[in-house]
Motif scaffolding. Structure first.
Motif, PDB file in Angstrom:
ATOM      1  N   GLU A 192       0.832  -1.204   0.000  1.00 19.28           N
ATOM      2  CA  GLU A 192       0.000   0.000   0.000  1.00 19.28           C
ATOM      3  C   GLU A 192       0.870   1.259   0.000  1.00 19.28           C
ATOM      4  O   GLU A 192       0.551   2.246  -0.677  1.00 19.28           O
ATOM      5  CB  GLU A 192      -0.928   0.003   1.216  1.00 19.28           C
ATOM      6  CG  GLU A 192      -1.891   1.181   1.260  1.00 19.28           C
ATOM      7  CD  GLU A 192      -2.810   1.245   0.049  1.00 19.28           C
ATOM      8  OE1 GLU A 192      -3.054   2.377  -0.436  1.00 19.28           O
ATOM      9  OE2 GLU A 192      -3.273   0.194  -0.411  1.00 19.28           O
ATOM     10  N   ASP A 193       1.981   1.207   0.727  1.00 21.20           N
ATOM     11  CA  ASP A 193       2.911   2.338   0.721  1.00 21.20           C
ATOM     12  C   ASP A 193       3.526   2.534  -0.669  1.00 21.20           C
ATOM     13  O   ASP A 193       3.687   3.670  -1.143  1.00 21.20           O
ATOM     14  CB  ASP A 193       4.024   2.120   1.752  1.00 21.20           C
ATOM     15  CG  ASP A 193       3.520   2.192   3.183  1.00 21.20           C
ATOM     16  OD1 ASP A 193       2.435   2.774   3.405  1.00 21.20           O
ATOM     17  OD2 ASP A 193       4.207   1.671   4.075  1.00 21.20           O
ATOM     18  N   VAL A 194       3.889   1.413  -1.331  1.00 22.15           N
ATOM     19  CA  VAL A 194       4.453   1.499  -2.682  1.00 22.15           C
ATOM     20  C   VAL A 194       3.418   2.063  -3.649  1.00 22.15           C
ATOM     21  O   VAL A 194       3.725   2.921  -4.498  1.00 22.15           O
ATOM     22  CB  VAL A 194       4.941   0.110  -3.153  1.00 22.15           C
ATOM     23  CG1 VAL A 194       5.467   0.194  -4.587  1.00 22.15           C
ATOM     24  CG2 VAL A 194       6.016  -0.428  -2.224  1.00 22.15           C
ATOM     25  N   VAL A 195       2.183   1.584  -3.526  1.00 17.44           N
ATOM     26  CA  VAL A 195       1.101   2.063  -4.389  1.00 17.44           C
ATOM     27  C   VAL A 195       0.882   3.560  -4.186  1.00 17.44           C
ATOM     28  O   VAL A 195       0.717   4.321  -5.153  1.00 17.44           O
ATOM     29  CB  VAL A 195      -0.189   1.263  -4.097  1.00 17.44           C
ATOM     30  CG1 VAL A 195      -1.413   1.962  -4.704  1.00 17.44           C
ATOM     31  CG2 VAL A 195      -0.068  -0.156  -4.646  1.00 17.44           C
ATOM     32  N   ALA A 196       0.883   4.014  -2.928  1.00 16.57           N
ATOM     33  CA  ALA A 196       0.676   5.440  -2.646  1.00 16.57           C
ATOM     34  C   ALA A 196       1.789   6.286  -3.263  1.00 16.57           C
ATOM     35  O   ALA A 196       1.533   7.385  -3.791  1.00 16.57           O
ATOM     36  CB  ALA A 196       0.616   5.663  -1.135  1.00 16.57           C
ATOM     37  N   THR A 197       3.022   5.795  -3.228  1.00 16.02           N
ATOM     38  CA  THR A 197       4.138   6.527  -3.821  1.00 16.02           C
ATOM     39  C   THR A 197       3.975   6.645  -5.325  1.00 16.02           C
ATOM     40  O   THR A 197       4.198   7.721  -5.920  1.00 16.02           O
ATOM     41  CB  THR A 197       5.462   5.819  -3.499  1.00 16.02           C
ATOM     42  OG1 THR A 197       5.640   5.767  -2.077  1.00 16.02           O
ATOM     43  CG2 THR A 197       6.648   6.546  -4.120  1.00 16.02           C
TER      44      THR A 197
END
Length: 208
Positions: free
Chosen positions: A197-202
């Motif tokens: 989810e953090d990668v997707v948000a970035t």
């Protein structure tokens, strides 16, 4: 409990994952030589949480994985080129003196059975699909070839499957360490879903 030579690294080794190593620092050359002399081609790998792989004085995590040398070639200048593979997870009970190389007393730490992983696995796949779509869109903008994270041919065993996912997904070393230290596969998949989810948000931010 057993005493194990230890090789702190700036990367996380996970069970089942491969690990190529180029060994040149004297203390780790001595470690390889000691393993060969004892005919025990295993040593422990832990993540360096602060500091450098070279020179000593690093701060080490206390959860790691046993590495087994699958090939080891001595190179000119007292160096080794090795291919290793991760085996069992362990916890460090006590660090010993780093003389002539790091050593620790360790205990194996098998995964606990923390329940049905179906929902947690579905959450990881959902984040994976979001990631692949964003990677495709970013590739269109930049003219690069998209890299899809297919995660095919996964093991059927829940623990092996969760570790295989942790090895293949584009997450940070800190997140891989969090996944390694999870009690069981359901908790580990939760860590992976949050990390993705953090990668997707970035990536979403880059596409704005």
């Amino acid at each position: 409990m057993r005493t194990l030579p230890m090789f702190p690294l700036g990367t996380v080794l996970l069970p089942g994952a491969g690990l190529p190593l180029r060994v040149f620092e004297p203390r780790y050359v001595a470690l390889v030589e000691a393993c060969q002399a004892a005919e025990d081609l295993t040593f422990g790998v832990v993540l360096i949480s602060r500091g450098s792989e070279v020179g000593g004085g690093e701060v080490r995590t206390d959860v790691g994985v046993i590495a087994r040398m699958q090939s080891c070639v001595r190179m000119p200048g007292d160096r080794f080129a090795m291919a290793c593979r991760g085996e069992d997870r362990f916890r460090v009970v006590r660090w010993l003196e780093d003389d002539p190389f790091p050593r620790a007393e360790i205990e194996l730490w098998p995964d606990s059975d923390d329940g049905d992983d179906s929902d947690a696995l579905a959450a990881v796949f959902e984040r994976r699909d979001e990631l692949n779509e964003l990677v495709r869109r970013l590739a269109e903008q930049t003219g690069n070839d998209p890299r899809a994270f297919a995660m095919s041919s996964l093991p059927t065993d829940p623990s092996k499957r969760s570790f295989s996912l942790a090895s293949s997904l584009p997450i940070s070393e800190i997140d891989k360490q969090r996944a390694l230290a999870a009690a069981g596969p359901v908790e580990r998949l939760g860590v992976l879903a949050d990390s993705l989810e953090d990668v997707v948000a970035t990536l979403r931010f880059r596409l704005m």
